[in-house]
Design a protein around this motif. Structure first.
Motif, short mmCIF file in Angstrom:
data_model
loop_
_atom_site.label_atom_id
_atom_site.label_comp_id
_atom_site.label_asym_id
_atom_site.label_seq_id
_atom_site.Cartn_x
_atom_site.Cartn_y
_atom_site.Cartn_z
N VAL A 116 0.86 -1.19 0.00
CA VAL A 116 0.00 0.00 0.00
C VAL A 116 0.89 1.24 0.00
O VAL A 116 1.84 1.32 0.78
CB VAL A 116 -0.91 0.05 1.26
N VAL A 117 0.58 2.19 -0.87
CA VAL A 117 1.32 3.44 -0.87
C VAL A 117 0.30 4.57 -0.78
O VAL A 117 -0.77 4.52 -1.38
CB VAL A 117 2.22 3.57 -2.13
N TYR A 118 0.64 5.60 -0.01
CA TYR A 118 -0.27 6.71 0.19
C TYR A 118 0.51 8.02 0.22
O TYR A 118 1.74 8.02 0.42
CB TYR A 118 -1.08 6.54 1.48
N THR A 119 -0.19 9.12 0.01
CA THR A 119 0.45 10.42 -0.05
C THR A 119 -0.28 11.38 0.90
O THR A 119 -1.31 11.06 1.46
CB THR A 119 0.37 11.02 -1.46
N ASP A 120 0.27 12.56 1.02
CA ASP A 120 -0.46 13.64 1.66
C ASP A 120 -1.33 14.30 0.60
O ASP A 120 -1.16 14.09 -0.61
CB ASP A 120 0.50 14.65 2.28
N ASN A 121 -2.30 15.10 1.05
CA ASN A 121 -3.23 15.76 0.14
C ASN A 121 -3.48 17.19 0.60
O ASN A 121 -3.55 17.45 1.81
CB ASN A 121 -4.57 15.01 0.13
N TYR A 122 -3.59 18.10 -0.37
CA TYR A 122 -4.06 19.43 -0.02
C TYR A 122 -5.48 19.31 0.53
O TYR A 122 -6.19 18.34 0.25
CB TYR A 122 -4.06 20.34 -1.24
N VAL A 123 -5.91 20.31 1.30
CA VAL A 123 -7.23 20.26 1.93
C VAL A 123 -8.05 21.49 1.54
O VAL A 123 -7.56 22.62 1.62
CB VAL A 123 -7.11 20.20 3.46
N THR A 124 -9.28 21.24 1.13
CA THR A 124 -10.20 22.32 0.83
C THR A 124 -11.56 21.99 1.43
O THR A 124 -11.87 20.81 1.64
CB THR A 124 -10.35 22.54 -0.68
N ASN A 125 -12.36 22.99 1.69
CA ASN A 125 -13.74 22.74 2.11
C ASN A 125 -14.74 23.21 1.05
O ASN A 125 -15.92 23.35 1.31
CB ASN A 125 -14.06 23.41 3.45
N LYS A 126 -14.21 23.43 -0.17
CA LYS A 126 -15.04 23.84 -1.29
C LYS A 126 -15.07 22.74 -2.34
O LYS A 126 -14.03 22.23 -2.76
CB LYS A 126 -14.50 25.13 -1.91
N VAL A 127 -16.27 22.38 -2.78
CA VAL A 127 -16.41 21.32 -3.77
C VAL A 127 -16.02 21.82 -5.15
O VAL A 127 -16.06 23.01 -5.45
CB VAL A 127 -17.84 20.75 -3.80
N ASN A 128 -15.62 20.87 -5.98
CA ASN A 128 -15.32 21.11 -7.40
C ASN A 128 -14.14 22.04 -7.64
O ASN A 128 -14.06 22.69 -8.69
CB ASN A 128 -16.56 21.61 -8.15
N GLU A 129 -13.22 22.10 -6.68
CA GLU A 129 -11.93 22.71 -6.98
C GLU A 129 -11.06 21.65 -7.65
O GLU A 129 -11.42 20.49 -7.73
CB GLU A 129 -11.30 23.24 -5.70
N THR A 130 -9.91 22.06 -8.16
CA THR A 130 -9.02 21.13 -8.84
C THR A 130 -7.68 21.06 -8.12
O THR A 130 -7.37 21.92 -7.28
CB THR A 130 -8.78 21.55 -10.29
N PHE A 131 -6.90 20.07 -8.49
CA PHE A 131 -5.58 19.94 -7.87
C PHE A 131 -4.73 21.18 -8.16
O PHE A 131 -4.01 21.66 -7.29
CB PHE A 131 -4.88 18.69 -8.40
N LYS A 132 -4.85 21.72 -9.36
CA LYS A 132 -4.04 22.88 -9.73
C LYS A 132 -4.60 24.18 -9.16
O LYS A 132 -3.85 25.11 -8.84
CB LYS A 132 -3.95 22.99 -11.25
N ASN A 133 -5.90 24.28 -9.06
CA ASN A 133 -6.54 25.52 -8.62
C ASN A 133 -7.47 25.23 -7.45
O ASN A 133 -8.58 24.73 -7.63
CB ASN A 133 -7.33 26.15 -9.78
N ASN A 134 -6.98 25.56 -6.25
CA ASN A 134 -7.77 25.28 -5.05
C ASN A 134 -7.43 26.30 -3.96
O ASN A 134 -6.51 27.10 -4.10
CB ASN A 134 -7.51 23.85 -4.57
N SER A 135 -8.19 26.24 -2.89
CA SER A 135 -8.07 27.23 -1.81
C SER A 135 -7.32 26.68 -0.60
O SER A 135 -7.52 27.16 0.51
CB SER A 135 -9.47 27.69 -1.39
N SER A 136 -6.46 25.69 -0.81
CA SER A 136 -5.77 25.04 0.31
C SER A 136 -4.64 25.88 0.90
O SER A 136 -4.14 25.56 1.97
CB SER A 136 -5.19 23.70 -0.15
#
Length: 277
Positions: free
Chosen positions: A117-137
């Protein structure tokens, strides 16, 4: 056979569909991936929206429509059963990942045969339908936001669900671990990864942020209104595994037999559903 299978349970997620499907079909190795979307008797139109994509990518998309909604993990278990990928990753409709996610983590598992099993960290947002490139994290990862040590140890796993939202794992581990307990609406993945840990499934942290976690205020696991049932579930799971850890792991008496005898004696709401028969 595909390299990676993305599994998804959907229920009334129509507003998330476009961002979700495009996030997956834009993976750099999409030709080597499949998507299994399980419609858990949604009253919205996710299934109908997926049909044109199924027609365009018949070798990469499978659609399953269930007559009754039995929850998130019931959908995952269906998808796992029919997955053709060597590796599996859950792809909830409100989360996103970078375009190289599947390529990087599948290559990691290819090159590290001892890792399951391999896992990563993730940016965090509380807004739906943001993208990995464009988000409010603001560039903050989940680990930073929650002050978590993400490197894998048994002790760290007992404190938090380290694989969290977008891990990738070998399908073959289910022969040893079984599948997800369907009776825990939001915490069955933590129970599953703790179960895997005690059974010796190897996990590694990939030190790069590759995903975007949507801590949706209306989400199943992130809505405070669900705390009255969610927190007792999490506390029972954590308390149970800490007890096992102290009694069997620290005393070096942890074996497959000791684990399964203990596990089946616990009050998992419907523990028999955790294994294929």
């Amino acid at each position: 056979m595909k390299k990676v299978t993305f599994i998804c349970s959907t229920y009334n997620d129509e507003e998330l569909f476009d961002g979700w499907i495009n996030d997956l079909i834009n993976q750099t190795i999409f030709k080597d991936c499949e998507i299994i979307m399980v419609d858990c008797n949604s009253s919205q139109k996710e299934f109908e929206l997926a049909l044109p994509y199924k027609e365009k990518y018949p070798d990469n998309i499978k659609l399953i429509k269930l007559p009754v909604d039995k929850g998130l993990y019931n959908g995952w278990n269906y998808a796992i059963k029919y997955a053709s990928g060597e590796y599996i990753s859950n792809a909830s409709m409100d989360d996103r990942r970078c375009t190289t996610y599947a390529e990087k983590l599948s290559n990691f598992l290819d090159s590290n045969k001892s890792c399951d099993v391999v896992y990563t960290d993730n940016y965090v947002t509380n807004k739906v339908n943001e993208t990995f490139k464009n988000n409010s994290s603001d560039g903050k990862g989940y680990g930073d936001s929650h002050l978590l040590k993400l490197e894998f140890t048994v002790e760290h796993m007992l404190r938090a669900n380290l694989p969290h939202v977008i891990p990738m794992w070998r399908k073959s581990i289910h022969q040893k671990t079984g599948v997800f307990l369907e009776s825990y609406p939001s915490a069955a993945d933590w129970e599953f990864w703790l179960r895997a840990t005690m059974l010796g499934i190897s996990m590694e942290y990939y030190p790069e942020i590759l995903g975007l976690y949507c801590s949706n205020p209306d989400g199943l696991s992130s809505n405070p209104a669900n705390d009255p049932w969610k927190l007792p579930d999490e506390q029972y799971i954590q308390k149970s595994y800490i007890e096992y850890y102290k009694k069997y792991v620290l005393t070096k008496e942890n074996t497959n037999d000791s684990f399964f005898n203990w596990w089946k004696s616990r009050y998992w709401r419907t523990h028999k559903k955790g294994f294929f028969k």
